[in-house]
Design a protein around this motif. Structure first.
Motif, short mmCIF file in Angstrom:
data_model
loop_
_atom_site.label_atom_id
_atom_site.label_comp_id
_atom_site.label_asym_id
_atom_site.label_seq_id
_atom_site.Cartn_x
_atom_site.Cartn_y
_atom_site.Cartn_z
N ALA A 6 -37.52 -4.79 29.07
CA ALA A 6 -38.94 -4.92 28.77
C ALA A 6 -39.16 -5.62 27.43
N VAL A 7 -38.29 -5.33 26.46
CA VAL A 7 -38.43 -5.91 25.12
C VAL A 7 -38.13 -7.40 25.13
N VAL A 8 -37.05 -7.79 25.79
CA VAL A 8 -36.63 -9.20 25.72
C VAL A 8 -37.24 -10.07 26.81
N GLY A 9 -37.81 -9.45 27.84
CA GLY A 9 -38.33 -10.21 28.96
C GLY A 9 -37.22 -10.61 29.91
N ALA A 10 -36.46 -9.63 30.39
CA ALA A 10 -35.33 -9.90 31.26
C ALA A 10 -35.79 -10.38 32.63
N ASP A 11 -35.04 -11.30 33.20
CA ASP A 11 -35.31 -11.77 34.55
C ASP A 11 -34.65 -10.87 35.59
N VAL A 12 -33.53 -10.24 35.20
CA VAL A 12 -32.79 -9.34 36.08
C VAL A 12 -32.38 -8.12 35.28
N VAL A 13 -32.51 -6.94 35.89
CA VAL A 13 -32.02 -5.69 35.28
C VAL A 13 -31.02 -5.09 36.27
N LYS A 14 -29.78 -4.89 35.81
CA LYS A 14 -28.71 -4.47 36.73
C LYS A 14 -27.93 -3.31 36.14
N ASN A 15 -27.45 -2.41 36.98
CA ASN A 15 -26.67 -1.27 36.49
C ASN A 15 -25.31 -1.73 35.97
N GLU A 16 -24.73 -0.90 35.10
CA GLU A 16 -23.49 -1.30 34.42
C GLU A 16 -22.28 -1.36 35.34
N ILE A 17 -22.29 -0.59 36.43
CA ILE A 17 -21.18 -0.67 37.39
C ILE A 17 -21.08 -2.09 37.94
N SER A 18 -22.22 -2.63 38.37
CA SER A 18 -22.25 -3.98 38.92
C SER A 18 -21.87 -5.02 37.89
N ALA A 19 -22.38 -4.87 36.66
CA ALA A 19 -22.11 -5.86 35.62
C ALA A 19 -20.63 -5.87 35.23
N GLY A 32 -32.09 -17.89 31.62
CA GLY A 32 -32.11 -16.65 32.38
C GLY A 32 -31.46 -15.53 31.59
N VAL A 33 -31.97 -14.31 31.76
CA VAL A 33 -31.48 -13.14 31.02
C VAL A 33 -31.31 -11.97 31.98
N CYS A 34 -30.20 -11.27 31.82
CA CYS A 34 -29.97 -10.03 32.56
C CYS A 34 -29.59 -8.94 31.58
N THR A 35 -30.21 -7.77 31.70
CA THR A 35 -29.85 -6.62 30.87
C THR A 35 -29.13 -5.58 31.73
N THR A 36 -28.22 -4.85 31.09
CA THR A 36 -27.47 -3.81 31.78
C THR A 36 -27.20 -2.69 30.79
#
Length: 275
Positions: free
Chosen positions: A75-88, A62-66
């Motif tokens: 989009a480049v890596v095929g993220a399963d989750v995209v989350k804002n930096e405040i949450s991360a 699993g991958v998450c980008t922030t």
């Protein structure tokens, strides 16, 4: 049989950070890398480095980008989750320091404060267009003095009598710094004065109206600067916690989010994302 792991990628304005964790949330690998204005190339370089560092028995599940570049990187890596930096960032801070009530996060071109109560984010604020409360403020002044940022950090800690520097913007700060040099102030005192100026700007603008309660955790690239840590402690008259993984907390939080998202089949592109 391969062992599962989870990848968090934090793409900021200055750096790209990657963290890989086990299902037990232990760090297998972490990378902090300057982006140099090419976020996609930086992401690909991080993934290539991870390929050499990560034991072959581990497979990303699993991958998450922030971060500010999270959508493009996702989009480049095929993220399963995209989350804002405040949450991360909050997720990582609460994991390591569940008692934290305030999070200072300062990067190269943006800065944030997050208010946490009982383990949940209740308020936050970000800088708008002014860079005087960010790492680029210190970078620009260090270049003016012909020193690197590490020398600025070390030099500031030698000061016993910090010079007062106007810090409401980088232009005024540079003019004031030049004046203080011309009238004979020592460089170490000017450096500490710059740290105090940046902290004053951050507290007056980003933190305006916020209920800053301790424990306070300070993370992001600028948290490595000892002069800034000292300036925060002196301004707030309290301890400031710099976590062990202070430079990659956003990526660690993203990895935690991926690990806890119950991803059945990852969209991670693996080696395809590097080419």
């Amino acid at each position: 049989m391969s062992d599962p792991c989870y990848l968090g990628i934090d793409v900021g304005s200055i750096s790209t950070n990657c963290v890989v964790i086990t299902p037990g949330e232990e760090i297998l690998s972490e990378i902090y890398q300057r982006g140099d204005g090419h976020p996609i190339t930086s992401v690909q370089q991080c993934l290539a480095q991870l390929k050499t560092e990560l034991p072959s028995r581990f497979q990303v599940q699993g991958v998450c980008t922030t971060g500010s570049g999270r959508i493009l990187a996702g989009a480049v890596v095929g993220a399963d989750v995209v989350k804002n930096e405040i949450s991360a960032h909050a997720r990582a801070t609460i994991h390591f320091h569940p008692e934290a009530q305030t999070i200072f996060e300062i990067g190269g071109q943006d800065s944030k404060v997050t208010i946490v109560r009982d383990g949940a984010v209740v308020d936050f604020s970000m800088n708008l267009v002014c860079a005087a409360g960010t790492g680029s403020f210190l970078d620009s002044q260090a270049r003016r003095l012909n020193i690197d940022i590490e020398e600025l950090s070390a030099g500031a800690m030698l000061s016993d009598n910090p010079t007062t520097i106007a810090g409401r913007c980088t232009v005024f700060a540079e003019s004031d710094m030049i004046h203080k040099q011309q009238v004979g102030h020592e460089q170490k005192d000017i450096l500490m004065g710059l740290c105090h100026a940046m902290v004053r700007n951050y507290l007056a603008n980003v933190c305006a109206g916020k209920d800053l309660k301790g424990p306070i955790v300070f993370q992001g690239g600028v948290s490595a600067n000892q002069g800034i840590c000292r300036a925060f402690r002196e301004a707030l008259r309290c301890d400031i916690i710099v976590p062990r993984h202070n430079m990659v907390m956003g990526a660690y939080g993203a990895a935690l989010i991926a690990a806890r998202s119950r991803i059945e089949k990852t969209r991670y592109r693996g080696e395809k994302a590097v080419t």
